[in-house]
Design a protein around this motif. Structure first.
Motif, PDB file in Angstrom:
ATOM      1  N   LEU A 103      15.911 -26.952   6.423  1.00 27.46           N
ATOM      2  CA  LEU A 103      16.476 -27.360   7.705  1.00 27.46           C
ATOM      3  C   LEU A 103      16.655 -28.885   7.788  1.00 27.46           C
ATOM      4  O   LEU A 103      17.722 -29.388   8.162  1.00 27.46           O
ATOM      5  CB  LEU A 103      15.552 -26.865   8.828  1.00 27.46           C
ATOM      6  CG  LEU A 103      16.075 -26.980  10.245  1.00 27.46           C
ATOM      7  CD1 LEU A 103      17.339 -26.155  10.432  1.00 27.46           C
ATOM      8  CD2 LEU A 103      14.999 -26.520  11.226  1.00 27.46           C
ATOM      9  N   GLU A 107      20.007 -31.160   8.209  1.00 32.60           N
ATOM     10  CA  GLU A 107      20.177 -32.014   9.398  1.00 32.60           C
ATOM     11  C   GLU A 107      20.529 -33.456   9.045  1.00 32.60           C
ATOM     12  O   GLU A 107      21.113 -34.187   9.852  1.00 32.60           O
ATOM     13  CB  GLU A 107      18.878 -32.024  10.224  1.00 32.60           C
ATOM     14  CG  GLU A 107      18.706 -30.792  11.084  1.00 32.60           C
ATOM     15  CD  GLU A 107      17.543 -30.948  12.047  1.00 32.60           C
ATOM     16  OE1 GLU A 107      17.300 -32.080  12.521  1.00 32.60           O
ATOM     17  OE2 GLU A 107      16.875 -29.937  12.317  1.00 32.60           O
ATOM     18  N   ARG A 118      18.458 -31.707  19.410  1.00 29.65           N
ATOM     19  CA  ARG A 118      18.736 -30.303  19.751  1.00 29.65           C
ATOM     20  C   ARG A 118      20.003 -29.789  19.082  1.00 29.65           C
ATOM     21  O   ARG A 118      20.027 -28.716  18.498  1.00 29.65           O
ATOM     22  CB  ARG A 118      18.959 -30.193  21.267  1.00 29.65           C
ATOM     23  CG  ARG A 118      17.777 -29.758  22.042  1.00 29.65           C
ATOM     24  CD  ARG A 118      18.124 -29.938  23.530  1.00 29.65           C
ATOM     25  NE  ARG A 118      18.069 -28.680  24.288  1.00 29.65           N
ATOM     26  CZ  ARG A 118      16.964 -27.976  24.459  1.00 29.65           C
ATOM     27  NH1 ARG A 118      15.851 -28.342  23.900  1.00 29.65           N
ATOM     28  NH2 ARG A 118      16.965 -26.874  25.174  1.00 29.65           N
ATOM     29  N   HIS A 121      19.620 -29.474  15.321  1.00 30.65           N
ATOM     30  CA  HIS A 121      18.870 -28.272  14.975  1.00 30.65           C
ATOM     31  C   HIS A 121      19.780 -27.052  15.071  1.00 30.65           C
ATOM     32  O   HIS A 121      19.847 -26.233  14.158  1.00 30.65           O
ATOM     33  CB  HIS A 121      17.659 -28.137  15.903  1.00 30.65           C
ATOM     34  CG  HIS A 121      16.772 -26.984  15.561  1.00 30.65           C
ATOM     35  ND1 HIS A 121      16.919 -25.743  16.146  1.00 30.65           N
ATOM     36  CD2 HIS A 121      15.741 -26.881  14.687  1.00 30.65           C
ATOM     37  CE1 HIS A 121      16.013 -24.922  15.631  1.00 30.65           C
ATOM     38  NE2 HIS A 121      15.281 -25.581  14.754  1.00 30.65           N
TER      39      HIS A 121
END
Ligand code: ADP
Ligand code: ADP
Length: 234
Positions: A103, A107, A118, A121
């Motif tokens: 992740l 990102e 936010r 994500h």
């Protein structure tokens, strides 16, 4: 208008007094939504050409336009912006950061663009889900197979919604079946999202996933092959 248009591109590396002409007048244009492969023996200039297409390197001479913008007229800052806006990169050896989970790796490009936590994500999860890694968000590269690591790299390449994916030997470190899975992902991104794909490979089977193949030899395009698309639908 072509998305990527190279005209008479030449590139020379200088090491001290020795000059090597690596690209000797490349003309090629790629339309939006195409899937093309660049093939050629080792040392024929494939990586150099891809680096120029990706604005990682400037050609010694010739003109290069991305969506009508003359690349050689841009400042380094403008070039970086253009690269961020248009291009996602996929490499043979994945180039993931080993201390970060999947992740966080995906990102990263959004952090550089100043996108909030936010939204970052949300988009990174969506990108990982789209390459079938929704269950691997918190695995680190060392906990993933080669094919999974390459899928993380593809998610990282597409998270910024680029027009183009440039891939340098994307299956070079993978076994045949895993390589085919990566090509299936490229085909899907190309067909469903209209992402233009330009890949360098020395594997004939992999090259044939593209609709056109440019054959490079000694810094020149010696042959341009247009394939019958229907024969390789999956
Ligand atoms: P390919 O990707 O087809 O193997 P490359 O573009 O990597 O070809 O390299 C083409 C030629 O340019 C090779 O002879 C290589 O050794 C040389 N070359 C590549 N990068 C550099 C560099 N930074 N400095 C000097 N020579 C280089
Ligand atoms: P990859 O297999 O990932 O394409 P390469 O071994 O072809 O990696 O090249 C790795 C890096 O070294 C590239 O950035 C390339 O430009 C550079 N390079 C390749 N050949 C030479 C060379 N003869 N001299 C200097 N740099 C080179």
């Amino acid at each position: 208008m072509s998305l990527l248009k190279l005209s008479n591109i030449r590139h020379t590396y200088k090491n001290g007094k020795i000059e090597v002409n690596v690209l000797k007048g490349i003309d090629l244009s790629i339309e939006e939504g195409e899937f093309v492969s660049i093939m050629g023996p080792s040392g024929s200039g494939k990586s150099t050409l891809l680096n120029i297409i990706g604005c990682l390197d400037k050609p010694t001479s010739g003109t290069y336009e991305i969506a009508g913008k003359r690349v050689e007229k841009l400042s380094d800052g403008q070039l970086a912006d253009l690269r961020n806006q248009f291009i996602g990169f996929v490499f043979q050896s994945f180039h993931l950061l080993h201390d970060l989970d999947a992740l966080a790796n995906v990102e990263l490009p959004l952090i550089y663009r100043g996108i909030g936590a936010r939204e970052r994500h949300r988009r990174a999860v969506a990108a990982l889900e789209s390459v079938g890694l929704g269950e691997r968000l918190h695995h680190r590269p060392s906990q993933l197979s080669g094919g999974e690591q390459q899928r993380v790299a593809i998610a990282r390449a597409i998270v910024g919604e680029p027009a183009v994916i440039l891939a340098d030997e994307p299956t070079g470190a993978l076994d045949t079946n895993t390589g085919k899975n990566i090509m299936a992902i490229f085909q899907r991104l190309n067909k469903e999202q209209g992402i233009t794909i330009v890949q360098v490979t020395h594997e004939v089977d992999i090259a044939h996933y593209g609709r056109r193949i440019f054959h490079l030899r000694d810094g020149e395009i010696e042959r341009h092959e247009v394939l019958d698309h229907k024969s390789q639908e999956v």
